[in-house]
Enzyme design. Sequence first.
Site, mmCIF file in Angstrom:
data_model
loop_
_atom_site.group_PDB
_atom_site.id
_atom_site.type_symbol
_atom_site.label_atom_id
_atom_site.label_comp_id
_atom_site.label_asym_id
_atom_site.label_seq_id
_atom_site.Cartn_x
_atom_site.Cartn_y
_atom_site.Cartn_z
ATOM 1 N N ASN A 216 -14.578 -0.883 20.066
ATOM 2 C CA ASN A 216 -14.529 -1.295 18.981
ATOM 3 C C ASN A 216 -14.307 -2.889 19.177
ATOM 4 O OD1 ASN A 216 -15.001 -1.126 15.983
ATOM 5 N ND2 ASN A 216 -13.049 -1.606 15.887
ATOM 6 N N HIS A 258 -17.593 -8.435 10.658
ATOM 7 C CA HIS A 258 -16.776 -9.832 9.650
ATOM 8 C C HIS A 258 -17.240 -10.227 9.644
ATOM 9 C CE1 HIS A 258 -13.034 -7.084 9.079
ATOM 10 N NE2 HIS A 258 -12.973 -6.660 10.450
ATOM 11 N N GLU A 289 -16.227 -1.859 10.184
ATOM 12 C CA GLU A 289 -15.000 -3.210 8.713
ATOM 13 C C GLU A 289 -15.890 -4.230 8.388
ATOM 14 O OE1 GLU A 289 -11.782 -4.891 11.964
ATOM 15 O OE2 GLU A 289 -11.994 -2.588 12.990
HETATM 16 O O1 G3I Z 1 4.568 -4.520 8.264
HETATM 17 C C1 G3I Z 1 4.549 -6.206 7.311
HETATM 18 C C2 G3I Z 1 5.843 -5.314 6.675
HETATM 19 O O2 G3I Z 1 6.990 -4.569 6.978
HETATM 20 C C3 G3I Z 1 5.289 -5.930 5.278
HETATM 21 O O3 G3I Z 1 6.124 -5.290 4.269
HETATM 22 C C4 G3I Z 1 4.357 -6.611 4.825
HETATM 23 C C5 G3I Z 1 4.031 -7.801 4.018
HETATM 24 O O4 G3I Z 1 3.253 -8.955 3.556
HETATM 25 O O5 G3I Z 1 3.893 -7.173 6.278
HETATM 26 C C6 G3I Z 1 3.128 -6.457 7.040
HETATM 27 O O6 G3I Z 1 2.594 -6.460 8.051
HETATM 28 C C7 G3I Z 1 1.576 -7.326 7.373
HETATM 29 C C8 G3I Z 1 0.358 -5.700 8.288
HETATM 30 O O7 G3I Z 1 -1.315 -6.426 7.890
HETATM 31 C C9 G3I Z 1 0.436 -4.511 6.858
HETATM 32 O O8 G3I Z 1 0.413 -4.645 5.767
HETATM 33 C C10 G3I Z 1 1.355 -8.540 8.729
HETATM 34 O O9 G3I Z 1 1.942 -9.170 8.123
HETATM 35 C C11 G3I Z 1 -0.642 -8.689 9.125
HETATM 36 O O10 G3I Z 1 -0.784 -9.160 9.101
HETATM 37 C C12 G3I Z 1 -1.529 -7.117 8.769
HETATM 38 O O11 G3I Z 1 -2.814 -8.038 9.035
HETATM 39 C C13 G3I Z 1 -4.372 -6.446 9.053
HETATM 40 C C14 G3I Z 1 -4.463 -7.200 10.533
HETATM 41 O O12 G3I Z 1 -5.388 -6.555 10.984
HETATM 42 C C15 G3I Z 1 -3.360 -7.617 11.275
HETATM 43 O O13 G3I Z 1 -4.467 -8.121 12.100
HETATM 44 C C16 G3I Z 1 -4.491 -6.116 8.367
HETATM 45 O O14 G3I Z 1 -4.105 -5.855 7.157
HETATM 46 C C17 G3I Z 1 -5.947 -5.672 8.888
HETATM 47 O O15 G3I Z 1 -6.559 -5.314 7.217
HETATM 48 C C18 G3I Z 1 -6.290 -5.851 10.010
HETATM 49 O O16 G3I Z 1 -7.334 -4.968 10.115
HETATM 50 C C19 G3I Z 1 -8.196 -5.929 11.834
HETATM 51 C C20 G3I Z 1 -8.811 -4.487 12.122
HETATM 52 O O17 G3I Z 1 -7.565 -3.762 12.376
HETATM 53 C C21 G3I Z 1 -8.612 -4.806 13.451
HETATM 54 N N1 G3I Z 1 -10.446 -5.748 13.228
HETATM 55 C C22 G3I Z 1 -10.047 -6.972 12.415
HETATM 56 C C23 G3I Z 1 -9.969 -6.525 11.466
HETATM 57 C C24 G3I Z 1 -8.566 -7.578 10.764
HETATM 58 O O18 G3I Z 1 -8.013 -8.239 10.910
#
Ligand code: G3I
Length: 397
Positions: A216, A258, A289
């Site tokens: 992916n 994206h 995605e």
């Molecule tokens: O784990 C903490 C949690 O303890 C805290 O309460 C919260 C407060 O904001 O933050 C939490 O972590 C966040 C996590 O998402 C869960 O919500 C991280 O800061 C945040 O960086 C993380 O972002 C995710 C991102 O991947 C990380 O790389 C996004 O939700 C998610 O949509 C995104 O998904 C990725 C795919 O897996 C792979 N392809 C790209 C896509 C978009 O970036």
Amino acid sequence: MKPRRWISAGVVAVATAAALNALPATASRPYDPTTQTLAALGQRHGLKIGTAVNATALNDAGDPQYRRLAASEFSSVTAENAMKWESLEPTRGTYDWTAADQLVEFAARNRQAVRGHVLVWHSQLPAWLTSGVADGSISKQELRELLRKHITTVVKRYQGRIWQWDVVNEAVSDPWDTPSTLHYKGFWAQNLGPDYIADAFRWARAADPRALLFYNDYNIEAFGSGNPADDKTQFVYDMAKGLRAQGVPIDGVGSQGHLGTQYGNFDTLQVTAALKRFAGLGLATAFTEVDVRSEMTEAVRAGNSAEINPRLQASAANFSVLMKACLAVRTCLSYTVWGFSDKYSWVPDWFNDPPEGLATIYDENYQPKRAYQELKSDLIFAGPPYVLPRVAPRPHR
Ligand code: G3I
């Protein structure tokens, strides 16, 4: 066509239309595709329409609308974060399956397929793992064994309940990285070398012989120059071809999708051509995605419709390009959006300078946007001879 054939074609058409309706069409209530869900409209093509699911939203007692739409509009779900390694094993040796199990159970209750996301990625790894490697307390050999164990544990837990696994995610660099020549990037390539990719697919296959195993990545919606040094799609194509040639059990390539309205995007035929080339390797494809973000200028944030409307229109057009291309290629098995409402989109958290948003198919109040309507239209107006039902590959051994 002979009269008899007309009759049987008519019988099939009526049966199909009836199957798509919860209640059969009657003279007083004719079949109206515009009132169908995305899931039901996709079913006509054998195409699963999926969404990433946010675990917090799924559990929010105050937001039943989220669960209602997640359950009704989609025929496939992906855990947005709950199956990532940092979520599953925050403390070494102790797995917390709560949120991942909950999603798999939600899918089962609603007769939805599950895309497992993700087994191997350089991001969202548990701190104990990355710091152990950094301070030398986890050796390279031990790291490889930890990865094998992680893949085996997770895949076996959900064996038979995951339709497609994203086995390896985003292994390839981008032209803006250093060096700019495309290469295998990130934690796993740095510590184990690129062979971890073949290993991961083999371990996943051993743990679940029936799940479809995907690579992916983003920015692989269309081919560019054709030079793997700067064309990421070509790099991924060459990688997948090499894996197939070595007999590695990879079944598909997921194109994340994206996109952003501020960039030069693709036309349907370019994207169709890319999906067809992957099909030529004997691989399935999927959009995994999809979202299409826009810059949130001050005028957009102030609600200026002259600024908002062209963005909604451009966003809808991009969603539609990917959908039409997917429909056109029978080995494109699913079309998944990365969250369905702006209320929970990852975009505003990630792109804040300048701010970006408006990336999904429903607004923050769950009002469907033009993108939603265009996806529906694409599904309604597609059909034979150009759009035929999907052909799923048999998992490669
Ligand atoms: O784990 C903490 C949690 O303890 C805290 O309460 C919260 C407060 O904001 O933050 C939490 O972590 C966040 C996590 O998402 C869960 O919500 C991280 O800061 C945040 O960086 C993380 O972002 C995710 C991102 O991947 C990380 O790389 C996004 O939700 C998610 O949509 C995104 O998904 C990725 C795919 O897996 C792979 N392809 C790209 C896509 C978009 O970036």
